[in-house]
Write an enzyme that holds these catalytic residues in place. Structure first.
Site, PDB file in Angstrom:
ATOM      1  N   ASP A 182      32.184  40.082  20.368  1.00 48.65           N
ATOM      2  CA  ASP A 182      32.703  39.401  21.560  1.00 48.65           C
ATOM      3  C   ASP A 182      31.744  39.583  22.734  1.00 48.65           C
ATOM      4  O   ASP A 182      31.968  39.031  23.817  1.00 48.65           O
ATOM      5  CB  ASP A 182      34.129  39.861  21.902  1.00 48.65           C
ATOM      6  N   SER A 183      30.632  40.300  22.507  1.00 48.72           N
ATOM      7  CA  SER A 183      29.544  40.321  23.481  1.00 48.72           C
ATOM      8  C   SER A 183      28.973  38.918  23.668  1.00 48.72           C
ATOM      9  O   SER A 183      28.198  38.683  24.604  1.00 48.72           O
ATOM     10  CB  SER A 183      28.440  41.300  23.047  1.00 48.72           C
TER      11      SER A 183
ATOM     12  N   ASP B 282      34.515  39.928  15.702  1.00 45.34           N
ATOM     13  CA  ASP B 282      35.406  40.611  16.649  1.00 45.34           C
ATOM     14  C   ASP B 282      36.670  39.805  16.915  1.00 45.34           C
ATOM     15  O   ASP B 282      36.595  38.592  17.173  1.00 45.34           O
ATOM     16  CB  ASP B 282      34.693  40.785  17.999  1.00 45.34           C
TER      17      ASP B 282
ATOM     18  N   LYS C 104      36.738  42.991  13.324  1.00 46.05           N
ATOM     19  CA  LYS C 104      36.662  44.256  14.059  1.00 46.05           C
ATOM     20  C   LYS C 104      37.610  44.175  15.239  1.00 46.05           C
ATOM     21  O   LYS C 104      37.775  43.095  15.829  1.00 46.05           O
ATOM     22  CB  LYS C 104      35.224  44.513  14.540  1.00 46.05           C
TER      23      LYS C 104
ATOM     24  N   GLU D  93      39.198  46.773  18.711  1.00 46.27           N
ATOM     25  CA  GLU D  93      38.994  47.989  19.498  1.00 46.27           C
ATOM     26  C   GLU D  93      40.288  48.782  19.631  1.00 46.27           C
ATOM     27  O   GLU D  93      41.369  48.194  19.739  1.00 46.27           O
ATOM     28  CB  GLU D  93      38.484  47.621  20.907  1.00 46.27           C
TER      29      GLU D  93
ATOM     30  N   GLU E  27      30.786  53.669  20.098  1.00 44.95           N
ATOM     31  CA  GLU E  27      29.893  53.195  21.149  1.00 44.95           C
ATOM     32  C   GLU E  27      29.761  54.226  22.256  1.00 44.95           C
ATOM     33  O   GLU E  27      30.770  54.716  22.792  1.00 44.95           O
ATOM     34  CB  GLU E  27      30.436  51.858  21.699  1.00 44.95           C
TER      35      GLU E  27
HETATM   36  O1  KIV Z   1      30.657  42.840  20.776  1.00 50.44           O
HETATM   37  C1  KIV Z   1      29.727  43.584  20.417  1.00 50.44           C
HETATM   38  O2  KIV Z   1      28.539  43.227  20.494  1.00 50.44           O
HETATM   39  C2  KIV Z   1      30.056  44.904  19.904  1.00 50.44           C
HETATM   40  C3  KIV Z   1      28.923  45.842  19.627  1.00 50.44           C
HETATM   41  C4  KIV Z   1      28.467  46.436  20.901  1.00 50.44           C
HETATM   42  C5  KIV Z   1      29.280  46.879  18.631  1.00 50.44           C
HETATM   43  O3  KIV Z   1      31.194  45.214  19.736  1.00 50.44           O
END
Ligand code: KIV
Length: 271
Positions: free
Chosen positions: A51-52, A90, A120, A122, A189
């Site tokens: 989600d970055s 994510d 993934k 959080e 992280e």
């Molecule tokens: O969204 C992302 O890029 C991440 C990484 C920093 C692990 O969750």
């Protein structure tokens, strides 16, 4: 199983096998077809459609604004490029925190509409019911502890997490809970390297770090950081392998000059 280069298709079982034989896992983020194809061709083990994307693709300050539909769009492009690596996507902020049914529905959309290999999310104890429900439906789940960017407004800073023993103990407890809930792997992280090592030896599942030291089972970086596309972002954990921002800017300047000077296109570059 065979050596790294002979692996035909990386699965969650391959990652477990790598941890068991102490082979480090390589992971990078990607959000589009062209970059994912390069990473897959290079032999990366895992691509994370992070989600970055909210930051590096859409230009938002945080990861919060990106939607499930937008994540699915990015994931579809990445999946089309990948023949060997495992692709994890994510769950974006707001698509799973409500309850475990919402979490399952979001995970199913990502698996069905993008063709992802797993998701993934959080959090610790508070997401364990959702993890049980999602894995119960056959969807592999990767956890994420330490600095969890979707909670940035709760924490207030992007500073290193769990430096104090009390927070470290909470993180260790949550890591164990995530494994018990069924996660096949865990991202850590921005935590002290020694804590990364403690988590990796506590858990049976692979632990992949970003700013979590070298005692974990693998490493992940955001592709724009690793390739030097992001500017003004130099955390201590980041190793830049290229300086693409400057290289691409120089190339763009040369192109502009060639167009303006009528050097481009030349005789050989036209019909
Ligand atoms: O969204 C992302 O890029 C991440 C990484 C920093 C692990 O969750």
């Amino acid at each position: 199983m065979s050596t790294h280069s002979e692996i035909k298709r990386v699965t969650t079982h391959t990652l477990q096998w790598m941890k068991n034989r102490n082979e480090k896992i390589s992971m990078l983020t990607a959000y589009d077809f062209s970059m994912a194809r390069i990473f897959d061709d290079a032999g990366i083990d895992v691509i994370l459609v992070g989600d970055s994307a909210s930051n590096v693709m859409a230009g938002h300050e945080t990861t919060l604004p990106i939607t499930l539909d937008q994540m699915i769009y990015h994931a579809q492009s990445v999946i089309r490029a990948c023949q060997r690596c495992l692709v994890i996507v994510d769950l974006p902020f707001g698509s799973y925190q409500g309850n475990s049914k919402e979490a399952l529905n979001s995970a199913i959309r990502i698996m069905k509409e993008a063709g992802a290999h797993g998701i993934k999310l959080e959090g610790g104890e508070e997401v364990c019911d959702s993890i049980k429900r999602i894995t119960g439906a056959g969807v592999p789940v990767m956890g994420h502890l330490g600095l969890t960017p979707q909670s940035i407004y709760k924490f207030g800073t992007y500073a290193v997490r769990a430096k104090e023993e009390e927070e470290a103990e909470t993180l260790l407890r949550n890591a164990q809970l995530l494994q018990d809930a069924g996660c096949f792997s865990l991202v850590l992280e921005k935590i002290p390297a020694s804590l990364g090592g403690r988590v990796a030896s506590l858990l049976n599942i692979p632990v992949i770090g970003i700013g979590a030291g070298n005692q974990v089972d693998g490493q992940v970086l955001v592709m724009h950081d690793m390739l030097g596309i992001t500017k003004n972002f130099s955390p201590r954990f980041l190793r830049r392998y290229m300086n693409l921002y400057e290289d691409m800017k120089d190339a763009t300047k040369k192109y502009i000059t060639d167009v303006k000077s009528k050097d481009f296109p030349n005789e050989q570059e036209q019909y």
